[in-house]
Design a protein around this motif. Structure first.
Motif, mmCIF file in Angstrom:
data_model
loop_
_atom_site.group_PDB
_atom_site.id
_atom_site.type_symbol
_atom_site.label_atom_id
_atom_site.label_comp_id
_atom_site.label_asym_id
_atom_site.label_seq_id
_atom_site.Cartn_x
_atom_site.Cartn_y
_atom_site.Cartn_z
ATOM 1 N N ILE A 42 0.840 -1.185 0.000
ATOM 2 C CA ILE A 42 0.000 0.000 0.000
ATOM 3 C C ILE A 42 0.879 1.240 0.000
ATOM 4 N N PRO A 44 0.499 5.141 0.223
ATOM 5 C CA PRO A 44 -0.519 6.144 0.544
ATOM 6 C C PRO A 44 -0.278 7.472 -0.166
ATOM 7 N N ASN A 74 -1.944 2.196 -4.992
ATOM 8 C CA ASN A 74 -1.863 3.591 -4.573
ATOM 9 C C ASN A 74 -3.167 4.004 -3.903
ATOM 10 N N ARG A 75 -3.052 4.443 -2.652
ATOM 11 C CA ARG A 75 -4.209 4.891 -1.869
ATOM 12 C C ARG A 75 -3.927 6.317 -1.389
ATOM 13 N N GLY A 83 -4.576 5.849 3.117
ATOM 14 C CA GLY A 83 -3.944 4.557 2.890
ATOM 15 C C GLY A 83 -3.340 3.977 4.147
ATOM 16 N N GLU A 86 -5.988 2.423 6.322
ATOM 17 C CA GLU A 86 -6.430 1.132 5.788
ATOM 18 C C GLU A 86 -5.550 -0.006 6.311
#
Length: 334
Positions: A42, A44, A74-75, A83, A86
């Motif tokens: 992940i 972010p 990609n968050r 991200g 999460e």
């Protein structure tokens, strides 16, 4: 039209170097932990930045070593907190990795009133790299060094302003800390990102710029901006003639700010998985391809044990909290 060498240009080139390189398949020790399904990394942040580049480097290394697909997701949003939140909510099983940086993993804990996660929900694995920030002046201002900047502000109060990529971002807090330590004042002018801040500096709309090393360094090397100092304890190999901030004044002896990019797991991740990932980060940072890539980024390698990284993150969090509290900064995650 000004030909800007931007962070995206530099990092895209760095990513190309990495993806083109053939990384060695590190051997696994007997009984070493390996994933049993697809691994998610992940990031972010949006694609193309330093966090993304480091995440993709790590994924490219882990996939052949661990024998499972490793995908980067990609968050972006909320200054990296979306991200990060999460990952923090997950029960750790070694299959979800977080690429962290100072924003969501040090600054956020003090600056955001409505943060939805805590530091103890994440397991530090290892830092990967550090990159300094840089302080620049427009050539029209009679300032070539930090001592000259200090003297000018004392002689001309309220005449200078400084720009950054936004309120609460690392360059802004770098400038705020500098002013706190020197006892001086400058008006802060926040922009919506590093690009607009750099354009304003090049145009002379702001006199002083606190920025990440890129995209400002190419403008310094081209003589379009004057590099006053880098913010790490040591000078940077990409700009050896620009002094470290600590060299410039006694009150700045302990000045040390870097953008860093490291790896976290959810807190409940098994120790075996943490150890395995930590060892592979060490292998990755030791390859010639990685060394070449991070040099292109103006970065230095910063591998450490999980405990060393945890201690470092705690110190960073405390440092930024002191700066933020003195500034009276409070924001909400949007």
């Amino acid at each position: 039209m000004t030909n800007l060498v931007t962070r995206r240009h530099v990092l895209t080139g760095a990513a190309a170097i990495t993806s083109a390189a053939i990384l060695p398949r590190a051997s696994l020790g007997a009984g070493e932990w390996k994933p049993t399904e697809t691994v998610r990394v992940i990031v972010p942040a949006a694609a193309g930045g330093s966090t993304d580049v480091m995440g993709r480097m790590l994924a490219a290394h882990l996939q052949p070593v661990w024998g499972q697909s490793v995908v980067v997701e990609n968050r972006s949003g909320g200054g990296g907190t979306i991200g990060t939140a999460e990952v923090a909510r997950l029960k750790g099983d070694g299959h979800t990795i977080l690429l962290g940086n100072p924003g969501p993993n040090a600054i956020a804990y003090s600056i955001f009133k409505n943060l939805t996660y805590k530091s103890d929900q994440l397991q530090a694995v290892s830092n990967m790299i550090k990159i300094p920030n840089i302080v620049c002046a427009h050539p029209s201002v009679p300032i070539k060094t930090i001592p000259e900047l200090i003297a000018y502000i004392k002689a001309n109060p309220d005449k200078l302003n400084y720009g950054s990529s936004g309120v609460g971002q690392s360059p802004h807090l770098t400038g705020a800390w500098w002013l706190q330590l020197t006892g001086l004042k400058m008006q802060h002018v926040p922009f919506r990102g590093a690009g607009p801040a750099l354009q304003a500096a090049l145009a002379g709309d702001i006199q002083i710029l606190f920025d990440n090393l890129y995209p400002s360094l190419p403008q310094v090397l081209d003589g379009k901006l004057t590099g006053l100092a880098v913010t790490t304890q040591q000078r940077n190999a990409q700009a050896p003639n620009v002094p470290a901030m600590r060299e410039t004044a006694p009150e700045l002896e302990k000045f040390d700010v870097a953008s860093w990019f490291g790896v976290f797991y959810p807190k409940s991740t098994p120790t075996e998985a943490v150890t395995s990932l930590n060892e592979q980060i060490k292998v990755l940072l030791g390859t010639d391809a990685t060394k070449k890539t991070i040099a292109t980024m103006g970065a230095v390698s910063d591998y450490g044990t999980p405990q060393q990284f945890q201690t470092f993150v705690e110190a960073e969090t405390a440092k930024f909290k002191t700066i933020i509290d003195k500034e009276g900064l409070q924001m909400e995650v949007k």
